[in-house]
Motif scaffolding. Structure first.
Motif, PDB file in Angstrom:
ATOM      1  N   GLN A   1     -15.039  23.850 -55.129  1.00  0.00           N
ATOM      2  CA  GLN A   1     -14.607  22.801 -55.900  1.00  0.00           C
ATOM      3  C   GLN A   1     -12.702  22.602 -55.690  1.00  0.00           C
ATOM      4  O   GLN A   1     -12.141  21.992 -56.540  1.00  0.00           O
ATOM      5  CB  GLN A   1     -14.678  22.698 -57.581  1.00  0.00           C
ATOM      6  CG  GLN A   1     -15.792  22.985 -57.594  1.00  0.00           C
ATOM      7  CD  GLN A   1     -17.040  21.731 -57.323  1.00  0.00           C
ATOM      8  OE1 GLN A   1     -16.553  20.811 -57.276  1.00  0.00           O
ATOM      9  NE2 GLN A   1     -18.165  22.391 -56.819  1.00  0.00           N
ATOM     10  N   LEU A   2     -12.508  23.020 -54.485  1.00  0.00           N
ATOM     11  CA  LEU A   2     -10.974  22.977 -53.962  1.00  0.00           C
ATOM     12  C   LEU A   2     -10.719  21.581 -52.986  1.00  0.00           C
ATOM     13  O   LEU A   2     -11.905  21.843 -52.263  1.00  0.00           O
ATOM     14  CB  LEU A   2     -10.411  24.300 -53.402  1.00  0.00           C
ATOM     15  CG  LEU A   2     -10.361  25.288 -54.330  1.00  0.00           C
ATOM     16  CD1 LEU A   2     -10.093  26.763 -53.779  1.00  0.00           C
ATOM     17  CD2 LEU A   2      -9.109  25.235 -55.616  1.00  0.00           C
ATOM     18  N   GLN A   3      -9.796  21.306 -52.882  1.00  0.00           N
ATOM     19  CA  GLN A   3      -9.403  20.185 -52.060  1.00  0.00           C
ATOM     20  C   GLN A   3      -8.607  20.800 -50.930  1.00  0.00           C
ATOM     21  O   GLN A   3      -7.705  21.677 -50.871  1.00  0.00           O
ATOM     22  CB  GLN A   3      -8.607  19.044 -52.797  1.00  0.00           C
ATOM     23  CG  GLN A   3      -8.492  17.504 -52.370  1.00  0.00           C
ATOM     24  CD  GLN A   3      -7.685  16.921 -53.117  1.00  0.00           C
ATOM     25  OE1 GLN A   3      -7.749  17.005 -54.477  1.00  0.00           O
ATOM     26  NE2 GLN A   3      -6.967  15.914 -52.731  1.00  0.00           N
TER      27      GLN A   3
ATOM     28  N   GLY B   1      -5.672  36.303 -33.730  1.00  0.00           N
ATOM     29  CA  GLY B   1      -6.872  35.375 -33.931  1.00  0.00           C
ATOM     30  C   GLY B   1      -7.218  35.138 -35.289  1.00  0.00           C
ATOM     31  O   GLY B   1      -8.277  35.316 -35.867  1.00  0.00           O
ATOM     32  N   GLU B   2      -5.907  35.027 -35.933  1.00  0.00           N
ATOM     33  CA  GLU B   2      -6.259  34.607 -37.536  1.00  0.00           C
ATOM     34  C   GLU B   2      -6.088  33.429 -37.880  1.00  0.00           C
ATOM     35  O   GLU B   2      -5.243  32.711 -37.157  1.00  0.00           O
ATOM     36  CB  GLU B   2      -5.358  35.600 -38.399  1.00  0.00           C
ATOM     37  CG  GLU B   2      -5.683  37.117 -38.250  1.00  0.00           C
ATOM     38  CD  GLU B   2      -4.514  37.908 -38.871  1.00  0.00           C
ATOM     39  OE1 GLU B   2      -4.645  38.414 -40.074  1.00  0.00           O
ATOM     40  OE2 GLU B   2      -3.455  38.071 -38.095  1.00  0.00           O
ATOM     41  N   SER B   3      -6.395  32.936 -38.999  1.00  0.00           N
ATOM     42  CA  SER B   3      -6.266  31.548 -39.411  1.00  0.00           C
ATOM     43  C   SER B   3      -5.936  31.419 -40.711  1.00  0.00           C
ATOM     44  O   SER B   3      -6.356  32.208 -41.400  1.00  0.00           O
ATOM     45  CB  SER B   3      -7.222  30.548 -38.996  1.00  0.00           C
ATOM     46  OG  SER B   3      -7.180  30.346 -37.667  1.00  0.00           O
ATOM     47  N   TYR B   4      -5.267  30.526 -41.339  1.00  0.00           N
ATOM     48  CA  TYR B   4      -5.187  30.409 -42.918  1.00  0.00           C
ATOM     49  C   TYR B   4      -5.281  29.134 -43.145  1.00  0.00           C
ATOM     50  O   TYR B   4      -5.133  28.000 -42.560  1.00  0.00           O
ATOM     51  CB  TYR B   4      -3.638  30.895 -43.188  1.00  0.00           C
ATOM     52  CG  TYR B   4      -2.494  29.705 -42.878  1.00  0.00           C
ATOM     53  CD1 TYR B   4      -1.696  30.093 -41.849  1.00  0.00           C
ATOM     54  CD2 TYR B   4      -2.272  28.528 -43.543  1.00  0.00           C
ATOM     55  CE1 TYR B   4      -0.509  29.259 -41.372  1.00  0.00           C
ATOM     56  CE2 TYR B   4      -1.179  27.847 -43.062  1.00  0.00           C
ATOM     57  CZ  TYR B   4      -0.522  28.116 -42.146  1.00  0.00           C
ATOM     58  OH  TYR B   4       0.667  27.184 -41.740  1.00  0.00           O
ATOM     59  N   GLY B   5      -6.045  28.664 -44.257  1.00  0.00           N
ATOM     60  CA  GLY B   5      -6.192  27.728 -45.007  1.00  0.00           C
ATOM     61  C   GLY B   5      -5.511  27.518 -46.181  1.00  0.00           C
ATOM     62  O   GLY B   5      -5.052  28.390 -46.874  1.00  0.00           O
ATOM     63  N   VAL B   6      -5.203  26.102 -46.567  1.00  0.00           N
ATOM     64  CA  VAL B   6      -4.459  25.822 -47.896  1.00  0.00           C
ATOM     65  C   VAL B   6      -5.213  24.963 -48.644  1.00  0.00           C
ATOM     66  O   VAL B   6      -5.786  23.979 -48.148  1.00  0.00           O
ATOM     67  CB  VAL B   6      -2.984  25.142 -47.400  1.00  0.00           C
ATOM     68  CG1 VAL B   6      -2.341  24.832 -48.744  1.00  0.00           C
ATOM     69  CG2 VAL B   6      -2.187  25.998 -46.497  1.00  0.00           C
ATOM     70  N   TRP B   7      -5.651  25.074 -50.051  1.00  0.00           N
ATOM     71  CA  TRP B   7      -6.289  24.199 -50.772  1.00  0.00           C
ATOM     72  C   TRP B   7      -5.559  23.953 -51.871  1.00  0.00           C
ATOM     73  O   TRP B   7      -4.776  24.747 -52.482  1.00  0.00           O
ATOM     74  CB  TRP B   7      -7.641  24.744 -51.165  1.00  0.00           C
ATOM     75  CG  TRP B   7      -8.651  25.231 -49.921  1.00  0.00           C
ATOM     76  CD1 TRP B   7      -9.775  24.497 -49.664  1.00  0.00           C
ATOM     77  CD2 TRP B   7      -8.359  26.525 -49.244  1.00  0.00           C
ATOM     78  NE1 TRP B   7     -10.269  25.394 -48.716  1.00  0.00           N
ATOM     79  CE2 TRP B   7      -9.537  26.218 -48.383  1.00  0.00           C
ATOM     80  CE3 TRP B   7      -7.617  27.751 -49.131  1.00  0.00           C
ATOM     81  CZ2 TRP B   7      -9.895  27.400 -47.541  1.00  0.00           C
ATOM     82  CZ3 TRP B   7      -7.881  28.475 -48.332  1.00  0.00           C
ATOM     83  CH2 TRP B   7      -8.992  28.346 -47.655  1.00  0.00           C
ATOM     84  N   SER B   8      -5.840  22.869 -52.673  1.00  0.00           N
ATOM     85  CA  SER B   8      -5.359  22.538 -54.003  1.00  0.00           C
ATOM     86  C   SER B   8      -6.519  22.416 -55.271  1.00  0.00           C
ATOM     87  O   SER B   8      -7.425  21.944 -54.667  1.00  0.00           O
ATOM     88  CB  SER B   8      -4.170  21.444 -54.115  1.00  0.00           C
ATOM     89  OG  SER B   8      -5.096  20.274 -53.801  1.00  0.00           O
ATOM     90  N   ARG B   9      -6.211  22.767 -56.254  1.00  0.00           N
ATOM     91  CA  ARG B   9      -7.077  22.625 -57.241  1.00  0.00           C
ATOM     92  C   ARG B   9      -6.769  21.180 -57.647  1.00  0.00           C
ATOM     93  O   ARG B   9      -5.884  20.652 -58.135  1.00  0.00           O
ATOM     94  CB  ARG B   9      -6.995  23.424 -58.648  1.00  0.00           C
ATOM     95  CG  ARG B   9      -8.125  23.320 -59.441  1.00  0.00           C
ATOM     96  CD  ARG B   9      -8.132  24.437 -60.632  1.00  0.00           C
ATOM     97  NE  ARG B   9      -9.024  24.126 -61.704  1.00  0.00           N
ATOM     98  CZ  ARG B   9      -9.057  24.803 -62.861  1.00  0.00           C
ATOM     99  NH1 ARG B   9      -8.283  25.634 -63.093  1.00  0.00           N
ATOM    100  NH2 ARG B   9     -10.137  24.332 -63.534  1.00  0.00           N
TER     101      ARG B   9
END
Ligand SMILES: [Zn+2]
Length: 315
Positions: A253-255, A305-313
């Motif tokens: 349920q994160l954006q 070979g890493e990646s990051y994701g950013v989400w908001s509630r």
């Protein structure tokens, strides 16, 4: 065998589905194939952490629907905490300088989206990132189940913030109470990444941000190095790509906000030491050449070979 070309959006029409494989832990589809199998069946303290003696990573499966990769042998929470308690932190601890540089990069990423407030770093290790965040005025909490690392984090923070020596689920953190939650190299270690992500999401205030850095199976490094990719490790239970990372947050349920790649800083000696563990050509000789002299101490940024994701509630 690693066959990256097999992971396009649609499986080839002639591809055979292997029988007896479990469903994907992320999307629950029964559309899974073997990504890599080095026959390493053991999950013991000797093949975990930077000081490992054994680099076998076990059987890794990959979902053809969402792209999520996962180790078939999945230990329980209790087994994992027992193993992590036995971990030898010696090699990890030698890299303090590089970790501070990486931590500064992490803080820059966070501050691109949220200026300050209350932050929890889950799996805070010896506290490098928390120290940078506290220096920048954040009110910080760290959660770390390994006692040795916890003690180091407390020392590094010298009284600023709270360091909780336990698992996230047992830390008793108040729901909806953080402006930012960070998972730097954590999501790949947890037995149930989806449940974990949902729990993390519940700790954020509405409008708060979540950040997660993970190994990316579709990175150039993973594709090029194949079986010798240094992030194929026994303790990595989960592997992502952009699509599965986005999907994991959405199911919690994160954006979805953003995706990126950041380098990690290591000394030359450590880089060659890790590559030699994975039998990368020339690494053993290079490690011998830089060990114990000034060259070995030079810190360099490395894209593993890493990646990051950013989400908001959602507010
Ligand atoms: Zn899937």
């Amino acid at each position: 065998m690693v066959t990256p070309s097999a992971f396009g959006k649609q499986p080839p029409p002639t591809a055979e589905v292997e029988t007896g494989l479990p469903a994907c832990p992320l999307c629950s589809r029964q559309d899974v194939e073997t990504y890599s199998d080095d026959r390493g069946r053991q999950l013991a303290a000797s093949n975990l952490g930077s000081s490992r003696q054994d680099v076998s990573h076990g059987k890794i499966l990959r979902c053809r629907t969402c792209g999520f990769g996962f180790r078939q042998l999945r230990p329980t929470d209790e087994e994992l905490s027992r193993l992590y308690r036995q971990l030898d932190p010696e090699v990890y601890e030698r890299e303090t300088r590089g970790r501070l540089r990486t931590a500064q990069r992490h803080l820059k990423i966070v501050q691109r989206y949220v200026a300050g407030g209350r932050l929890v770093d889950v799996g805070c290790a010896s506290g490098s990132f928390l120290r940078c965040a506290a220096d920048a005025g954040w009110s910080v909490v760290g959660v770390e189940p390994a006692q040795t690392l916890c003690a180091k984090a407390k020392q590094l923070l010298s009284g600023r913030g709270d360091i909780l020596c336990t698992s996230l689920q047992q830390a008793g953190l108040a729901p909806s109470s953080f402006d930012a939650l960070t998972l730097w190299d954590v999501l790949e270690h947890v037995p149930d990444p989806l449940e974990f992500m949902k729990y993390c999401a519940s700790l954020l205030k509405p409008g708060g941000y979540l950040f997660a850095n993970v190994p990316d199976l579709d990175s150039r490094q993973a594709r090029f190095l194949g079986e010798r990719w240094p992030l194929l490790l026994a303790e990595h239970l989960n592997y992502f790509n952009r699509r599965s990372l986005k999907f994991c947050g959405e199911r919690a349920q994160l954006q979805w906000v953003d995706f990126g790649r950041r380098p990690a800083s290591f000394s030359l000696e450590y880089v060659f030491y890790r590559l030699a563990q994975h039998h990368v050509l020339g690494a053993t000789l290079s490690h011998r050449m830089v060990s114990g002299n000034f060259l070995g101490g030079i810190s360099i940024p490395v894209f593993l070979g890493e990646s990051y994701g950013v989400w908001s509630r959602p507010a």
